[in-house]
Scaffold this motif. Structure first.
Motif, short mmCIF file in Angstrom:
data_model
loop_
_atom_site.label_atom_id
_atom_site.label_comp_id
_atom_site.label_asym_id
_atom_site.label_seq_id
_atom_site.Cartn_x
_atom_site.Cartn_y
_atom_site.Cartn_z
N ASN A 212 45.56 41.13 73.29
CA ASN A 212 46.18 42.22 72.54
C ASN A 212 46.75 41.66 71.24
OD1 ASN A 212 47.14 44.72 71.88
ND2 ASN A 212 48.39 44.99 73.71
N VAL A 213 46.40 42.29 70.11
CA VAL A 213 46.83 41.76 68.81
C VAL A 213 46.88 42.88 67.79
CG1 VAL A 213 44.46 41.18 68.11
CG2 VAL A 213 46.38 39.93 67.10
N THR A 214 47.78 42.71 66.82
CA THR A 214 47.83 43.60 65.66
C THR A 214 47.67 42.75 64.41
OG1 THR A 214 49.32 45.16 66.77
CG2 THR A 214 49.22 45.28 64.37
N VAL A 215 46.66 43.10 63.60
CA VAL A 215 46.36 42.35 62.37
C VAL A 215 46.19 43.36 61.24
CG1 VAL A 215 44.85 40.63 61.30
CG2 VAL A 215 45.13 40.64 63.78
N PRO A 216 47.22 43.57 60.44
CA PRO A 216 47.14 44.62 59.42
C PRO A 216 46.27 44.28 58.21
CG PRO A 216 49.26 43.47 59.32
CD PRO A 216 48.55 42.95 60.52
N THR A 217 45.92 43.00 57.98
CA THR A 217 45.17 42.62 56.78
C THR A 217 43.86 41.94 57.16
OG1 THR A 217 46.30 40.46 56.67
CG2 THR A 217 47.31 42.29 55.48
N GLY A 218 43.04 41.67 56.14
CA GLY A 218 41.80 40.93 56.36
C GLY A 218 40.68 41.82 56.87
N ASN A 219 39.55 41.20 57.19
CA ASN A 219 38.39 41.93 57.67
C ASN A 219 38.64 42.57 59.03
OD1 ASN A 219 37.01 41.20 55.39
ND2 ASN A 219 35.77 39.62 56.37
N ASP A 220 37.87 43.60 59.33
CA ASP A 220 38.05 44.30 60.60
C ASP A 220 37.61 43.45 61.79
OD1 ASP A 220 39.03 46.49 59.28
OD2 ASP A 220 37.16 47.65 59.36
N THR A 221 36.55 42.66 61.60
CA THR A 221 36.10 41.79 62.69
C THR A 221 37.02 40.58 62.75
OG1 THR A 221 33.81 42.49 62.43
CG2 THR A 221 34.20 40.45 63.63
N LEU A 222 37.62 40.35 63.93
CA LEU A 222 38.65 39.32 64.06
C LEU A 222 38.15 38.05 64.73
CD1 LEU A 222 41.59 41.55 65.38
CD2 LEU A 222 41.11 40.88 63.01
#
Length: 235
Positions: A212-222
């Motif tokens: 489970n993670v929240t990443v507001p910036t960068g590319n959609d593929t993590l």
């Protein structure tokens, strides 16, 4: 002469008592297996002699594009990979001319920057063989990913209904993994001791891996994940 005789007798008695005291208090070491997590733990041993024995079981959760089966029965031990937030797809990385390569899970965030991956058994199974074992997964960062710290969970006593997956999730406390240990070219295997999760539960379990993670910036593929497994013992 009599005084000398008494002195000699007292000295001899004292020496015998002292010798007996030293003999009685001398401790002897006992060799054996001193690891309480082993199959043949000897609670009387105080010197480990290298004889410890362990279960050596590997349980695949997901590998090379295929979800595993917990145990031997494909019906009771079937494992499902699902996305509660974002998306989880399968793709082949670095294919050759025949299209062969490494099949990976592609973890993608949603419009709110959230990604929630769940690997869950369709039917609950006991996992006692792994209570002193390890959860391992191999991952790469996707190009342009801003993935930082992310949370990993396994089965636990706290159960909540998740609308995104439309299922009940029973989870332990999380272990925090740093995305900084990953890169976008060399796969990295992350090894987590299951006993380091807060309040894991191994009876009637179904949550095998939850990210489970929240990443507001960068590319959609993590993230790309190429392998998820449980190991009862690691050398």
């Amino acid at each position: 002469m009599k005084a000398l005789y008494h002195f000699t007798v007292y000295t001899l008695v004292f020496s015998i008592l002292a010798l007996g005291f030293v003999t009685c208090t001398k401790t002897e070491t006992r060799e054996g297996c001193t690891d309480p997590n082993s199959l043949n733990y000897n609670h009387l041993a105080d010197v480990d002699d290298g004889s410890c024995e362990y279960l050596d079981i590997t349980q695949t959760v997901w590998y090379n594009g295929v979800a595993g089966v917990w145990g031997d029965d494909p019906f009771t031990g079937a494992i499902e990979i699902m996305a509660c937030s974002g998306a989880v797809d399968t793709m082949t990385l670095n294919p050759d001319t025949l299209g062969n390569g490494v099949k990976v899970l592609v973890v993608t965030k949603d419009a709110n920057g959230q990604a929630h991956l769940l690997a869950k058994m369709i039917n609950k199974q006991d996992g006692d063989d792994f209570k002193f074992g390890y959860l391992r997964f191999t991952a790469y960062l996707a190009n342009g990913s801003d993935l930082g710290n992310f949370n990993v969970f396994i089965n636990g006593r706290t159960c909540v209904m998740n609308g995104g997956c439309n299922t009940e999730i029973c989870r332990s406390g999380s272990q925090i993994v740093s995305g900084g240990v990953l890169n976008d070219s060399i796969p990295k295997t992350i090894t987590l001791a299951v006993q380091d999760f807060e309040k894991p539960y191994f009876k009637s379990m179904d949550n095998l891996f939850e990210l489970n993670v929240t990443v507001p910036t960068g590319n959609d593929t993590l993230l790309y994940i190429s392998n998820i497994e449980w190991d009862s013992y690691i050398e």
